[in-house]
Design a protein around this motif. Sequence first.
Motif, mmCIF file in Angstrom:
data_model
loop_
_atom_site.group_PDB
_atom_site.id
_atom_site.type_symbol
_atom_site.label_atom_id
_atom_site.label_comp_id
_atom_site.label_asym_id
_atom_site.label_seq_id
_atom_site.Cartn_x
_atom_site.Cartn_y
_atom_site.Cartn_z
ATOM 1 N N GLU A 109 0.769 -1.204 0.176
ATOM 2 C CA GLU A 109 0.244 0.182 -0.040
ATOM 3 C C GLU A 109 0.801 1.449 0.089
ATOM 4 O OE1 GLU A 109 -3.981 1.500 2.465
ATOM 5 O OE2 GLU A 109 -2.739 -0.101 3.046
ATOM 6 N N ALA A 110 1.892 1.224 0.726
ATOM 7 C CA ALA A 110 3.130 2.215 0.838
ATOM 8 C C ALA A 110 3.547 2.725 -0.578
ATOM 9 C CB ALA A 110 4.076 2.144 1.960
ATOM 10 N N VAL A 111 3.782 1.454 -1.330
ATOM 11 C CA VAL A 111 4.473 1.544 -2.781
ATOM 12 C C VAL A 111 3.477 2.517 -3.517
ATOM 13 C CG1 VAL A 111 5.224 0.492 -4.820
ATOM 14 C CG2 VAL A 111 6.007 -0.362 -2.504
ATOM 15 N N VAL A 112 2.066 2.004 -3.590
ATOM 16 C CA VAL A 112 1.161 2.509 -4.408
ATOM 17 C C VAL A 112 0.801 3.805 -4.051
ATOM 18 C CG1 VAL A 112 -1.406 2.222 -5.080
ATOM 19 C CG2 VAL A 112 0.091 0.166 -4.696
ATOM 20 N N ALA A 113 0.754 4.148 -2.849
ATOM 21 C CA ALA A 113 0.504 5.628 -2.375
ATOM 22 C C ALA A 113 1.589 6.605 -2.443
ATOM 23 C CB ALA A 113 -0.360 5.612 -1.054
ATOM 24 N N ASP A 114 2.609 6.173 -2.615
ATOM 25 C CA ASP A 114 4.084 6.923 -2.590
ATOM 26 C C ASP A 114 4.005 8.095 -3.660
ATOM 27 O OD1 ASP A 114 7.019 7.597 -3.240
ATOM 28 O OD2 ASP A 114 6.938 6.550 -1.367
ATOM 29 N N ARG A 115 4.229 9.122 -3.220
ATOM 30 C CA ARG A 115 4.316 10.450 -4.315
ATOM 31 C C ARG A 115 5.208 9.834 -5.414
ATOM 32 N NH1 ARG A 115 1.844 14.826 -3.222
ATOM 33 N NH2 ARG A 115 0.779 15.274 -1.348
ATOM 34 N N ASP A 116 6.151 9.236 -5.366
ATOM 35 C CA ASP A 116 7.126 8.697 -6.505
ATOM 36 C C ASP A 116 6.686 7.534 -7.356
ATOM 37 O OD1 ASP A 116 9.096 10.533 -5.976
ATOM 38 O OD2 ASP A 116 10.430 9.297 -4.561
ATOM 39 N N THR A 117 5.341 7.230 -7.157
ATOM 40 C CA THR A 117 4.574 6.301 -7.965
ATOM 41 C C THR A 117 3.547 6.915 -8.924
ATOM 42 O OG1 THR A 117 4.894 4.539 -6.339
ATOM 43 C CG2 THR A 117 3.094 4.327 -7.807
ATOM 44 N N VAL A 118 3.514 6.458 -10.186
ATOM 45 C CA VAL A 118 2.648 7.125 -11.018
ATOM 46 C C VAL A 118 1.941 6.106 -11.748
ATOM 47 C CG1 VAL A 118 4.063 9.240 -11.374
ATOM 48 C CG2 VAL A 118 4.404 7.444 -12.880
ATOM 49 N N VAL A 119 0.579 6.364 -11.989
ATOM 50 C CA VAL A 119 -0.271 5.515 -12.848
ATOM 51 C C VAL A 119 -0.115 6.110 -14.454
ATOM 52 C CG1 VAL A 119 -2.373 4.257 -13.179
ATOM 53 C CG2 VAL A 119 -1.542 4.805 -10.926
ATOM 54 N N ARG A 120 0.121 5.067 -15.504
ATOM 55 C CA ARG A 120 0.012 5.481 -16.575
ATOM 56 C C ARG A 120 -0.982 4.680 -17.438
ATOM 57 N NH1 ARG A 120 5.945 6.871 -18.926
ATOM 58 N NH2 ARG A 120 5.454 8.651 -17.261
ATOM 59 N N LEU A 121 -1.933 5.448 -18.154
ATOM 60 C CA LEU A 121 -3.099 4.659 -18.894
ATOM 61 C C LEU A 121 -2.592 4.549 -20.287
ATOM 62 C CD1 LEU A 121 -6.377 6.429 -17.496
ATOM 63 C CD2 LEU A 121 -5.382 3.946 -16.908
ATOM 64 N N VAL A 122 -2.881 3.439 -20.949
ATOM 65 C CA VAL A 122 -2.659 3.094 -22.327
ATOM 66 C C VAL A 122 -3.950 2.871 -22.806
ATOM 67 C CG1 VAL A 122 -1.456 1.668 -24.117
ATOM 68 C CG2 VAL A 122 -0.457 2.328 -21.723
ATOM 69 N N ALA A 136 -11.619 4.522 -15.781
ATOM 70 C CA ALA A 136 -10.419 4.527 -14.973
ATOM 71 C C ALA A 136 -10.025 5.728 -14.423
ATOM 72 C CB ALA A 136 -9.428 4.108 -15.948
ATOM 73 N N ARG A 137 -10.329 6.691 -14.961
ATOM 74 C CA ARG A 137 -10.260 8.160 -14.269
ATOM 75 C C ARG A 137 -10.858 8.093 -12.936
ATOM 76 N NH1 ARG A 137 -11.139 13.363 -17.302
ATOM 77 N NH2 ARG A 137 -9.787 13.993 -15.390
ATOM 78 N N LEU A 138 -12.028 7.875 -13.175
ATOM 79 C CA LEU A 138 -13.216 7.860 -11.992
ATOM 80 C C LEU A 138 -12.679 6.971 -10.804
ATOM 81 C CD1 LEU A 138 -15.578 8.787 -10.255
ATOM 82 C CD2 LEU A 138 -16.979 7.188 -11.771
ATOM 83 N N ALA A 139 -12.320 5.593 -11.308
ATOM 84 C CA ALA A 139 -11.872 4.506 -10.275
ATOM 85 C C ALA A 139 -10.559 5.079 -9.461
ATOM 86 C CB ALA A 139 -12.149 3.208 -11.019
ATOM 87 N N LEU A 140 -9.614 5.515 -10.548
ATOM 88 C CA LEU A 140 -8.402 5.935 -9.729
ATOM 89 C C LEU A 140 -8.571 7.217 -8.778
ATOM 90 C CD1 LEU A 140 -6.102 5.676 -12.774
ATOM 91 C CD2 LEU A 140 -5.931 4.148 -10.878
ATOM 92 N N ALA A 141 -9.391 8.149 -9.143
ATOM 93 C CA ALA A 141 -9.592 9.195 -8.120
ATOM 94 C C ALA A 141 -10.365 8.795 -7.091
ATOM 95 C CB ALA A 141 -10.644 10.394 -9.142
ATOM 96 N N LEU A 142 -11.129 7.702 -6.924
ATOM 97 C CA LEU A 142 -11.811 7.184 -5.823
ATOM 98 C C LEU A 142 -10.651 6.261 -4.988
ATOM 99 C CD1 LEU A 142 -14.583 7.014 -4.539
ATOM 100 C CD2 LEU A 142 -14.869 4.796 -5.608
ATOM 101 N N ARG A 143 -9.672 6.080 -5.432
ATOM 102 C CA ARG A 143 -8.749 5.375 -4.815
ATOM 103 C C ARG A 143 -7.530 6.638 -4.375
ATOM 104 N NH1 ARG A 143 -10.935 1.350 -3.323
ATOM 105 N NH2 ARG A 143 -9.142 0.970 -2.079
ATOM 106 N N GLY A 144 -7.688 7.637 -4.848
ATOM 107 C CA GLY A 144 -6.646 8.841 -4.441
ATOM 108 C C GLY A 144 -5.600 8.796 -5.380
ATOM 109 N N LEU A 145 -5.776 8.371 -6.499
ATOM 110 C CA LEU A 145 -4.709 8.229 -7.420
ATOM 111 C C LEU A 145 -5.081 9.141 -8.913
ATOM 112 C CD1 LEU A 145 -3.739 4.587 -7.024
ATOM 113 C CD2 LEU A 145 -2.480 6.541 -6.022
ATOM 114 N N ARG A 146 -4.313 9.476 -9.817
ATOM 115 C CA ARG A 146 -4.825 9.979 -11.065
ATOM 116 C C ARG A 146 -3.633 9.632 -11.778
ATOM 117 N NH1 ARG A 146 -4.220 15.493 -8.764
ATOM 118 N NH2 ARG A 146 -2.017 15.999 -8.730
ATOM 119 N N PRO A 147 -3.996 9.457 -13.321
ATOM 120 C CA PRO A 147 -2.781 9.013 -14.229
ATOM 121 C C PRO A 147 -2.128 10.315 -14.583
ATOM 122 C CG PRO A 147 -4.981 9.122 -15.388
ATOM 123 C CD PRO A 147 -5.344 9.078 -13.695
#
Length: 392
Positions: free
Chosen positions: A198-211, A225-236
């Motif tokens: 969980e710490a790796v996923v939430a780390d500020r040095d981790t990015v999500v890239r959509l293809v 995907a944008r909506l689901a990622l935002a709900l998890r506190g992430l964005r591409p």
Amino acid sequence: MRTILITGPGGSGRTTVAAATALAAAREGTRTLVLSADRTDTLGAALGASTGPDPTEAAANLTAWRPDAATGFRDDLAAFQERASSALDLLGASRLDPEEVTPLPGAEELALLRALRDAALAEAHDLLVVDLPATPHALALLSLPEELRRYLRRLLPPERQAARALRPVLGRLAGVPMPAEWLYETAARWDLDLAAVEAVVADRDTVVRLVAEPGPGGADAVRAARLALALRGLRPDLLVANRVLPEAEAGPGSWLAGPIAQQRKTLEEWREEGHGIQGVAHLGRDPRGAHDLADLAVPTVNDTSSTVEWPVTDRLAEDGVLVWHIPLPGAVRDELDLIRRGDELVVTAGQFRRIVPLPSALRRCRVDGAALRDGELRIRFAPDPGLWPGAR
């Protein structure tokens, strides 16, 4: 260590993009590890080098690894049977031979999470590129550590572990068996492992890239995907528009004119929605090997953070409320649902749901209303007189 999590709809070329991204970084001198959970060696086919359960050097500065879910599953089962031996013997249960065990659905995802944790803890590389499963499975995978930790805390609350020394006495007094020591130890170990992922996923040095391929299907997948990622506190951090057809081929009478016009329309819509887009041209063939991957103009590693802030603004002086701001791009008002349950809030947006703990200040408040504006859910909380500290 920087981490790039790459996902997209099935068939969008996400594995190829992951391989090309890792290879490009390695050629710049970055020590790179690329991970994949695919049962078939799609990653190896793209790189032109076989990958498997042991990390393999695919090129200079580039290591490829495809964890073996079967071995990990058998090892976990054997360890569980050993720890639960007394309970199994009491029940007269027959032990399973690890060789007869077939991994259950989800074993590949768990193996990938474990590899992600191990790679982050080892710190042997500067960049980690993760070829996630197709978007729906990837979104479930990213939410798994948080959800499992929540289940563990509910089933075996940590505060109850303080009474370990009293467990035998309590068992005799109550006349019922008490949870064994190994159960709490296993839960604590799982909690630590999941917390590391969980710490790796939430780390500020981790990015999500959509293809995604630009087109109606790709546009729908990116929106979800944008909506689901935002709900998890992430964005591409970027949207990779893959297999973009050359405009030069859209001449009169060309059968490519229709697909190119469709791609152009989708790309314009993505730009209007504020996506950071990187187009990757169609090579006219399936990329295979380092030479083909080098021809793909994949995005480079950048310093963009993928985390999304959920701030609480203080409007007590003006309106007598606190407002919790939750970004939910693409959410539809009629598909939103909120449920307050104790110190948690259940947020449902379309087909996606997340249970989040309330910030400490909001736990002493009651929900006073909510509104969706400009892709942001704003929840109003009014102080509960019975819980809110009085003025001094």
